[in-house]
Design an enzyme around this catalytic site. Sequence first.
Site, PDB file in Angstrom:
ATOM      1  N   ASP A  12     -11.824 -12.911  14.986  1.00 28.20           N
ATOM      2  CA  ASP A  12     -12.969 -12.363  15.690  1.00 28.20           C
ATOM      3  C   ASP A  12     -13.541 -11.260  14.792  1.00 28.20           C
ATOM      4  OD1 ASP A  12     -14.677 -11.571  17.986  1.00 28.20           O
ATOM      5  OD2 ASP A  12     -13.380  -9.806  17.985  1.00 28.20           O
ATOM      6  N   ASP A  14     -16.209  -8.393  15.830  1.00 25.88           N
ATOM      7  CA  ASP A  14     -16.473  -7.077  16.417  1.00 25.88           C
ATOM      8  C   ASP A  14     -15.243  -6.540  17.138  1.00 25.88           C
ATOM      9  OD1 ASP A  14     -19.372  -7.047  15.786  1.00 25.88           O
ATOM     10  OD2 ASP A  14     -19.370  -8.791  17.097  1.00 25.88           O
ATOM     11  N   ASP A 171      -9.559  -8.969  19.768  1.00 32.07           N
ATOM     12  CA  ASP A 171      -9.415  -7.651  20.392  1.00 32.07           C
ATOM     13  C   ASP A 171      -9.773  -7.646  21.869  1.00 32.07           C
ATOM     14  OD1 ASP A 171     -12.387  -5.969  20.691  1.00 32.07           O
ATOM     15  OD2 ASP A 171     -12.340  -7.907  19.675  1.00 32.07           O
TER      16      ASP A 171
END
Length: 229
Positions: A12, A14, A171
Amino acid sequence: MSDLGSLSVIFDLDGTLVDSEPNYYEATRQTLAAHGVQDYTWAEHERFVGISTLETLALFRERYGLRPPVAELLAETNRHYLELARTRTPAYPEMRKLVELLTAEGVPMAVASGSSPEAIAAILSGTGLDAQLRTVVSADEVPRGKPAPDVFLEAARRLGSAPADCVVLEDAAPGAAAAHAAGMRCIAIPYVAAQAGAPEFAGADLLLRGGQPEFTAQMAFDWLLRSVR
């Protein structure tokens, strides 16, 4: 052959590879302020970490009764964001080290993100990560964003990898759910540590409850080595 065998790693972007959430908050805040919403806070922004900008703005349009269509709000927010992203997006040092370790081993890697293709390109170019992370998938290119598995499955397809051979680094809870739905293993590094108890993280193969402060490249690399043996 590398000791990591047929492993592929999907990042991922961001909040995982780079700390871009402050830029997303500021871009969204500017858009909402321009349309009369003056009290958008960081605490509220944290609730939408991991959800695509398009979906977030659709929710805000309904909540605040905004008049412009979602496409117009998205274009406005993306303009603000790109201005910030090119020069104000730091890569997490330990994530950069992990990318370097995996590059040295010849491990196929991809980025799969809910951000727009333009935003992803701006960040990878600005951080120099584009030299090592050339396979990129935006949620704009697939039918459904996270928590649906589409963006991760498309990344695996482009890498020529079976989903079972892929490990996702994420995240956010929707991303962890998407990795699970894709049949991929997941290393979860919650951006908002207080959300580490979310049920979506329960299926992660490795959960670092403290988030980025607990993450090291060598620890992740060693875990990946053990996972393929």
